[in-house]
Structures are given as C-alpha cells and as structure tokens.
Design a protein around this motif. Sequence first.
Motif, PDB file in Angstrom:
ATOM      1  N   ALA A 110      -8.007   5.280   4.805  1.00  0.00           N
ATOM      2  CA  ALA A 110      -6.755   4.701   4.322  1.00  0.00           C
ATOM      3  C   ALA A 110      -5.584   5.291   5.108  1.00  0.00           C
ATOM      4  O   ALA A 110      -5.619   6.462   5.499  1.00  0.00           O
ATOM      5  N   PHE A 129      -6.675  -4.881   6.712  1.00  0.00           N
ATOM      6  CA  PHE A 129      -5.429  -4.177   6.421  1.00  0.00           C
ATOM      7  C   PHE A 129      -5.347  -2.906   7.256  1.00  0.00           C
ATOM      8  O   PHE A 129      -4.289  -2.573   7.795  1.00  0.00           O
ATOM      9  N   ALA A 130      -6.464  -2.198   7.401  1.00  0.00           N
ATOM     10  CA  ALA A 130      -6.485  -0.971   8.201  1.00  0.00           C
ATOM     11  C   ALA A 130      -6.140  -1.269   9.663  1.00  0.00           C
ATOM     12  O   ALA A 130      -5.384  -0.514  10.287  1.00  0.00           O
ATOM     13  N   TYR A 153       0.867  -1.179   0.000  1.00  0.00           N
ATOM     14  CA  TYR A 153       0.000   0.000   0.000  1.00  0.00           C
ATOM     15  C   TYR A 153       0.899   1.223   0.000  1.00  0.00           C
ATOM     16  O   TYR A 153       1.804   1.341   0.846  1.00  0.00           O
ATOM     17  N   VAL A 192      -8.631  -1.292   2.057  1.00  0.00           N
ATOM     18  CA  VAL A 192      -8.048  -1.372   3.399  1.00  0.00           C
ATOM     19  C   VAL A 192      -8.985  -2.009   4.424  1.00  0.00           C
ATOM     20  O   VAL A 192      -8.538  -2.426   5.491  1.00  0.00           O
ATOM     21  N   CYS A 199      -2.425  -1.817   9.941  1.00  0.00           N
ATOM     22  CA  CYS A 199      -1.695  -0.543   9.850  1.00  0.00           C
ATOM     23  C   CYS A 199      -1.807   0.254  11.147  1.00  0.00           C
ATOM     24  O   CYS A 199      -0.823   0.856  11.592  1.00  0.00           O
ATOM     25  N   VAL A 254      -2.487  -2.809  -2.745  1.00  0.00           N
ATOM     26  CA  VAL A 254      -3.646  -2.529  -1.905  1.00  0.00           C
ATOM     27  C   VAL A 254      -4.064  -1.088  -2.168  1.00  0.00           C
ATOM     28  O   VAL A 254      -3.273  -0.160  -1.981  1.00  0.00           O
TER      29      VAL A 254
END
Length: 135
Positions: A64, A110-111, A10, A39, A114, A34
């Motif tokens: 994001a 994914f978020a 990403y 996300v 992160c 990504v």
Amino acid sequence: MPNQESVLWYCPDPVLFAAARKAFAVRGVRVHPVSPEQVGETVGHLFGLKGFAPREEGVAVPDAPAEPALVLSGFTRQRLDALLSALKRAGVPTIAHKAMLTPTNVGWTFAQLCQELSREHQAMHGGSAPAHTAQ
C-alpha cells in the motif's frame, strides 16, 4: 466514466481520512474509500465501472502507498478547485498524489497509478515524495 462527481480516496491516516470524507460529503461527492487490501484492484473496478472485474483470487496484493492518494472523476475545473479549497478548509494537507480518471489509467491497478503519480511528482519536484504540507 462515471457521470457523478466521485473520488477514490486512499489515506492511511484515519483522522485525515475522516476530515476529507466529511468535506466530500458536504460537497455531494461520492466517495469510494480504498483500503490497503484493495490497492491491487483496477481503478475502474474501484469506481464500480462495468467491464472491470475484481482481482483474481491468489494474486498478490502490492504494498500500500505510504501517502494519501486521490483519484477524481466527473469534475469540472471550477468544481475541482472548490473541492480542493474545501479540503484545505477542513484541515487536510496538500495531497501530492492526485489524478483525474482517464481512459489510460482506468485499467491500471490503484497501486500502479500511485507509483506513476509518485514518479511524476519526483520528476517535477525532485527528491522524494513530500510529507504532508499545507495547501
């Protein structure tokens, strides 16, 4: 977990995105880009793993991340070091938010991953997440 070396990549900066993608390709690393719209998907789904369905329709997409993020799978320590060196040679600044795929994070969005990487980075280095710096 995937056997082949692969990454979720990403990056909101198209120039850095392209430079890193080229470094991945030269090393034979499979890239799963990504997008901001993805996300909210699980890490497992983004890697294409069985048993991880796409996000349900109508579920809000989280914001994001502002910084690039890299999730790696299938790498030995030696191959990981070689990839990070190749990214540096390609002009890609240090990626503060990076992780290996694990049985724990495979089910996270994914978020969420992160956010966790950002919390860990802040705990280790204090203050806010860094701007891009040289590796």
